[in-house]
Design a protein around this motif. Structure first.
Motif, mmCIF file in Angstrom:
data_model
loop_
_atom_site.group_PDB
_atom_site.id
_atom_site.type_symbol
_atom_site.label_atom_id
_atom_site.label_comp_id
_atom_site.label_asym_id
_atom_site.label_seq_id
_atom_site.Cartn_x
_atom_site.Cartn_y
_atom_site.Cartn_z
ATOM 1 N N LEU A 199 0.855 -1.182 0.000
ATOM 2 C CA LEU A 199 0.000 0.000 0.000
ATOM 3 C C LEU A 199 0.889 1.229 0.000
ATOM 4 O O LEU A 199 1.807 1.337 0.818
ATOM 5 N N PHE A 200 0.641 2.149 -0.917
ATOM 6 C CA PHE A 200 1.383 3.412 -0.946
ATOM 7 C C PHE A 200 0.533 4.498 -0.303
ATOM 8 O O PHE A 200 -0.671 4.592 -0.566
ATOM 9 N N VAL A 201 1.182 5.330 0.511
ATOM 10 C CA VAL A 201 0.528 6.465 1.150
ATOM 11 C C VAL A 201 1.344 7.712 0.810
ATOM 12 O O VAL A 201 2.572 7.706 0.910
ATOM 13 N N ALA A 202 0.657 8.773 0.398
ATOM 14 C CA ALA A 202 1.345 9.996 -0.006
ATOM 15 C C ALA A 202 0.429 11.189 0.182
ATOM 16 O O ALA A 202 -0.799 11.058 0.156
ATOM 17 N N PRO A 203 0.994 12.382 0.348
ATOM 18 C CA PRO A 203 0.173 13.591 0.452
ATOM 19 C C PRO A 203 -0.496 13.920 -0.884
ATOM 20 O O PRO A 203 -0.105 13.424 -1.941
ATOM 21 N N LEU A 204 -1.495 14.779 -0.835
ATOM 22 C CA LEU A 204 -2.306 15.124 -2.004
ATOM 23 C C LEU A 204 -1.458 15.463 -3.226
ATOM 24 O O LEU A 204 -0.482 16.201 -3.138
ATOM 25 N N GLY A 205 -1.864 14.936 -4.363
ATOM 26 C CA GLY A 205 -1.204 15.218 -5.621
ATOM 27 C C GLY A 205 -0.082 14.268 -5.969
ATOM 28 O O GLY A 205 0.217 14.057 -7.150
ATOM 29 N N ASN A 206 0.543 13.671 -4.976
ATOM 30 C CA ASN A 206 1.647 12.762 -5.243
ATOM 31 C C ASN A 206 1.187 11.428 -5.812
ATOM 32 O O ASN A 206 1.988 10.707 -6.403
ATOM 33 N N ASP A 207 -0.101 11.107 -5.648
ATOM 34 C CA ASP A 207 -0.617 9.877 -6.246
ATOM 35 C C ASP A 207 -0.489 9.926 -7.768
ATOM 36 O O ASP A 207 -0.136 8.925 -8.410
ATOM 37 N N ALA A 208 -0.755 11.080 -8.375
ATOM 38 C CA ALA A 208 -0.641 11.207 -9.820
ATOM 39 C C ALA A 208 0.797 11.016 -10.277
ATOM 40 O O ALA A 208 1.060 10.393 -11.319
ATOM 41 N N ILE A 209 1.737 11.539 -9.506
ATOM 42 C CA ILE A 209 3.155 11.392 -9.853
ATOM 43 C C ILE A 209 3.577 9.940 -9.740
ATOM 44 O O ILE A 209 4.235 9.379 -10.634
ATOM 45 N N ILE A 210 3.194 9.278 -8.656
ATOM 46 C CA ILE A 210 3.575 7.876 -8.455
ATOM 47 C C ILE A 210 2.977 6.998 -9.545
ATOM 48 O O ILE A 210 3.656 6.135 -10.119
ATOM 49 N N ARG A 211 1.722 7.225 -9.886
ATOM 50 C CA ARG A 211 1.070 6.398 -10.904
ATOM 51 C C ARG A 211 1.615 6.673 -12.300
ATOM 52 O O ARG A 211 1.399 5.881 -13.211
ATOM 53 N N SER A 212 2.330 7.765 -12.491
ATOM 54 C CA SER A 212 2.945 8.002 -13.801
ATOM 55 C C SER A 212 4.041 6.985 -14.090
ATOM 56 O O SER A 212 4.430 6.799 -15.247
ATOM 57 N N TYR A 213 4.535 6.305 -13.049
ATOM 58 C CA TYR A 213 5.542 5.263 -13.225
ATOM 59 C C TYR A 213 4.914 3.885 -13.398
ATOM 60 O O TYR A 213 5.547 2.982 -13.919
ATOM 61 N N ASP A 214 3.684 3.723 -12.931
ATOM 62 C CA ASP A 214 2.910 2.494 -13.146
ATOM 63 C C ASP A 214 1.473 2.833 -12.771
ATOM 64 O O ASP A 214 1.169 3.063 -11.593
ATOM 65 N N ALA A 215 0.596 2.851 -13.760
ATOM 66 C CA ALA A 215 -0.784 3.292 -13.539
ATOM 67 C C ALA A 215 -1.552 2.377 -12.615
ATOM 68 O O ALA A 215 -2.617 2.759 -12.114
ATOM 69 N N THR A 216 -1.046 1.176 -12.354
ATOM 70 C CA THR A 216 -1.779 0.225 -11.505
ATOM 71 C C THR A 216 -1.435 0.352 -10.024
ATOM 72 O O THR A 216 -2.052 -0.321 -9.200
ATOM 73 N N ILE A 217 -0.453 1.190 -9.681
ATOM 74 C CA ILE A 217 -0.041 1.306 -8.276
ATOM 75 C C ILE A 217 -1.202 1.818 -7.425
ATOM 76 O O ILE A 217 -1.862 2.799 -7.770
ATOM 77 N N ALA A 218 -1.434 1.151 -6.293
ATOM 78 C CA ALA A 218 -2.489 1.560 -5.353
ATOM 79 C C ALA A 218 -1.928 2.607 -4.400
ATOM 80 O O ALA A 218 -1.027 2.317 -3.603
ATOM 81 N N VAL A 219 -2.436 3.835 -4.500
ATOM 82 C CA VAL A 219 -1.953 4.935 -3.670
ATOM 83 C C VAL A 219 -3.114 5.535 -2.888
ATOM 84 O O VAL A 219 -4.137 5.908 -3.474
ATOM 85 N N GLU A 220 -2.951 5.634 -1.591
ATOM 86 C CA GLU A 220 -3.897 6.356 -0.742
ATOM 87 C C GLU A 220 -3.347 7.768 -0.551
ATOM 88 O O GLU A 220 -2.312 7.959 0.092
#
Length: 353
Positions: free
Chosen positions: A174-195
């Motif tokens: 499970l990935f946890v990140a502050p607002l907006g960072n989910d879009a950045i993380i998913r740019s490396y793999d769109a399937t990553i689950a980010v809260e």
């Protein structure tokens, strides 16, 4: 002309790599990462730390880059600790320093990575930018099963996209990140689950462990036009083995955000705090604490134990490679605190409590 081109290259790599260098010459543009309601720390386009300085000017950046005073580092700074081989699970509390701001926290049977960076350079490009002077103190292949990955902010010395994609492929945490960072993380793999959460919000990590996002005095950027368009944070982990407080990067400011931690969460058992990348003070003070201020934070949160990170792996600012540890020792002595109350971690070093 050559000097001007080199300054532009150095400045571009610096502002995209290093916390504390957000300059004010950005263009106004729509936020590519986050849309949400205006709040006391979001103006509809950019995030901010209320009551704190925001961006430096381009002239100030040039003054730092051309001003000299930068200590040289050796090409290699080996850690005295062998690479760690952690157990698969820990019932109590165990922390190992991977390097720079990357930690593995094993607590209550959960394995939690914070800001894992395995890249050879903390940089948006592979040919320039700060290069590792020591290998990770925990090899990627030696990681135990990872349950959660916590990201504090999006600077390249904290958010290493290829490493996050590899973690997802091999561990499915499970990935946890502050607002907006989910879009950045998913740019490396769109399937990553980010809260993705705001300050004051929380995520259940299982096993009685909860991650709470709390303020830090810092900023964010991945490029030259997205200054402060993703939020940054510190974390409080409430666990069956006590409360843990982790800061990736922060200035000290008025100290209010630190004193608020024990008011909300009670006594802190362990604080993991940055102690490096703080010189020159006229430029870095608003976003990076020095060791003396880190000792003050440990006192503000009432930490029974503190561990120092964010030093000795990537040369980001002016101080020498060993200066943070020496300055921390001096700050502890000045505060009449025992040296083992706040340890300057090296890669591979393990703390258990």
């Amino acid at each position: 002309m050559k000097r001007r081109r080199l300054l532009r290259l150095a400045s571009a790599v610096t502002v995209m790599t290093l916390g504390g260098v957000g300059y004010a010459a950005h263009r106004r543009s729509a936020n590519p990462y986050y849309r949400g309601p205006v709040s006391d720390h979001f103006d509809g386009t950019r995030f901010l730390s209320p009551g704190q300085p925001q961006d430096k000017g381009l002239g100030e950046l040039a003054r730092w880059q051309l001003g000299g005073g930068r200590e040289s580092w050796p090409a290699q700074v080996p850690s005295p600790f062998a690479p760690d081989m952690p157990p698969e699970r820990v019932d109590g509390l165990r922390v190992v320093h991977i390097g720079h701001a990357s930690l593995l926290i094993q607590v209550a049977g959960r394995n939690i990575l914070i800001d894992p960076v395995y890249a050879k350079r903390a940089s948006p490009v592979g040919f320039a930018g700060p290069k590792r002077v020591n290998p990770p103190g925990l090899a990627f292949g030696s990681l135990p099963p990872i349950d959660a990955v916590l990201i504090t902010h999006n600077h390249y010395d904290h958010l290493d996209g290829p490493t996050l994609a590899r973690l997802w492929a091999e561990h499915q945490p499970l990935f946890v990140a502050p607002l907006g960072n989910d879009a950045i993380i998913r740019s490396y793999d769109a399937t990553i689950a980010v809260e993705s959460r705001d300050w004051g919000e929380s995520v259940d990590l299982g096993g009685g462990v909860t991650a709470h996002l709390v303020p830090a005095y810092h900023w964010s950027a991945r490029g030259v036009n997205d200054r402060r368009m993703a939020l940054w944070c510190a974390y409080v982990l409430t666990t069956p083995h006590g409360t843990l407080y982790h800061v990736g990067d922060t200035g000290y400011g008025d100290g209010a955000i630190f004193r608020a931690v024990p008011e909300r969460f009670g006594p802190v058992r362990l604080a993991t705090l940055p102690i490096g990348a703080y010189e020159p003070r006229w430029f870095m003070q608003a976003q990076h604490v020095n060791p003396e201020e880190a000792v003050r934070i440990a006192g503000d949160v009432g930490a029974a134990q503190a561990l120092g990170h964010h030093w000795g792996t990537f040369r980001l600012t002016n101080e020498g490679v060993g200066e943070p540890a020496a300055a921390l020792a001096a700050a502890l002595e000045a505060a009449a605190l025992p040296a083992d109350r706040f340890l300057a971690l090296r890669p591979g070093q393990v703390w258990t409590g």
